[in-house]
Scaffold this motif. Structure first.
Motif, mmCIF file in Angstrom:
data_model
loop_
_atom_site.group_PDB
_atom_site.id
_atom_site.type_symbol
_atom_site.label_atom_id
_atom_site.label_comp_id
_atom_site.label_asym_id
_atom_site.label_seq_id
_atom_site.Cartn_x
_atom_site.Cartn_y
_atom_site.Cartn_z
ATOM 1 N N ALA A 133 0.826 -1.203 0.000
ATOM 2 C CA ALA A 133 0.000 0.000 0.000
ATOM 3 C C ALA A 133 0.863 1.256 0.000
ATOM 4 C CB ALA A 133 -0.924 -0.001 1.214
ATOM 5 N N TYR A 198 -6.483 7.202 2.620
ATOM 6 C CA TYR A 198 -5.895 6.024 3.250
ATOM 7 C C TYR A 198 -6.508 5.748 4.625
ATOM 8 C CZ TYR A 198 -2.144 5.944 -0.235
ATOM 9 O OH TYR A 198 -1.440 5.869 -1.406
ATOM 10 N N LEU A 203 -1.141 3.930 7.709
ATOM 11 C CA LEU A 203 -0.179 4.816 7.075
ATOM 12 C C LEU A 203 1.197 4.649 7.718
ATOM 13 C CD1 LEU A 203 -2.027 8.200 6.445
ATOM 14 C CD2 LEU A 203 -1.127 6.622 4.755
ATOM 15 N N SER A 223 -12.233 4.423 3.309
ATOM 16 C CA SER A 223 -10.772 4.422 3.423
ATOM 17 C C SER A 223 -10.237 3.095 2.908
ATOM 18 C CB SER A 223 -10.344 4.614 4.876
ATOM 19 O OG SER A 223 -10.869 5.814 5.399
ATOM 20 N N THR A 225 -6.243 0.946 1.839
ATOM 21 C CA THR A 225 -4.786 0.953 1.718
ATOM 22 C C THR A 225 -4.343 1.047 0.265
ATOM 23 O OG1 THR A 225 -4.761 -1.461 1.677
ATOM 24 C CG2 THR A 225 -4.504 -0.398 3.828
ATOM 25 N N HIS A 230 -9.133 3.855 -4.000
ATOM 26 C CA HIS A 230 -9.579 5.241 -3.833
ATOM 27 C C HIS A 230 -10.224 5.746 -5.126
ATOM 28 C CE1 HIS A 230 -6.048 5.814 -0.759
ATOM 29 N NE2 HIS A 230 -6.993 5.027 -0.298
#
Length: 300
Positions: A133, A198, A203, A223, A225, A230
């Protein structure tokens, strides 16, 4: 050790150097095109001949003892002499296994096509591309080269870092979402819209975490990874996404939001262990990944 016995252990010495360069016995075996048992046997024979331990094995790979440091120095001299004599890497091309760790989006859109070209030009080179990710969870010794988001903090004694590629995060949404919920006229309007970004707890790059500071408080709607998730979520109307501009430019059905106001500059950096940097394959991979950024900053 007399000269005859020293010559008998040259193969073991070069095998030991491969273990140090690749960080793992398995990776050294693959590069030398022998099995793991052969590598272990040769290193053990060298330790017996030198009457001492050369390597300490731990979770982060292998570490050198004081005797191991001396053996590596001798092995490097041999390696340089052989390279000067035969020039094999220039004449026969790159060979062995190259292990590269990259963030997912960078791997899909940038690293994979460029490294594929490197492999085509060097048929004896096998490349393992590990995507994650943001950053791979593998110990650095498991990789020859890792690309990360943001300038890394590296120890000059252990690794070097080189700028690979700058990029930007910008805001995007689907035309349908904006038609239904309205287009923000300024950043204050963003508080009325959900954010696609994210998962905070996953993160591992401070730069991506700090990127949200450019925005007012926005409630997350979805959200992930994965930056590709997204994009898909934004295309489906989940909200406004803070997305890599180069990923959206590949054909996503999204339109910019506040394009002149919200632009978050970020950078991809390559991290290479000093031992791995001695590999011509690693240096070639860094060059091809950097492309037009070759003259950019280097941290050693």
């Amino acid at each position: 050790m007399n000269r005859a016995r020293a010559i008998a252990h040259l193969e073991s010495l070069m095998t030991f150097l491969a273990v140090v360069q690749h960080g793992r016995i398995e990776a050294a075996a693959a590069a030398l095109e022998v099995n793991r048992t052969t590598v272990t046997r040769r290193v053990a024979a060298l330790e017996t001949a030198l009457d001492g331990r050369l390597l300490l094995r731990g979770g982060a790979g292998v570490e050198l003892t004081a005797l191991g440091e001396r053996a590596v120095a001798a092995a490097r001299q041999m390696d340089d002499a052989l390279e000067s004599l035969y020039g094999t890497q220039d004449r026969l091309g790159l060979r062995g296994v190259l292990r590269v760790g990259v963030p997912e989006a960078f791997g899909v859109h940038h690293a994979a096509p460029r490294l594929a070209r490197l492999q085509r030009e060097n048929p004896d080179l096998r490349i393992e591309l590990r995507t994650a990710a943001v950053r791979t969870r593998l110990p650095q010794a498991e990789l020859d080269l890792e690309v990360v988001v943001g300038r890394p903090q590296t120890s000059r004694a252990r690794a070097r870092a080189l700028l690979v590629q700058p990029y930007e995060l910008r805001l995007y949404a689907s035309p349908e979402y904006l038609a239904e919920h309205g287009t923000p006229a300024d950043t204050d309007d963003l508080v009325d819209h959900p954010l696609v970004y994210y998962v905070d707890s996953d993160l591992s790059a401070d730069s991506l975490d700090l990127a949200r500071e450019n925005l007012p408080p926005m409630q997350p709607s979805m959200s992930s990874t994965s930056p590709h998730a997204h994009v898909s979520a934004c295309e489906a109307g989940a909200g406004i996404g803070l997305l890599p501009a180069y990923v959206v430019a590949k054909g996503a059905r999204l339109v910019p939001v506040l394009p002149d106001t919200v632009r978050v500059p970020l950078e991809y950096w390559a991290v290479v262990r000093n031992e791995a940097w001695r590999s011509a394959a690693v240096r070639a991979a860094v060059d091809i990944l950097r492309g037009d950024s070759k003259d950019a900053d280097e941290v050693t």
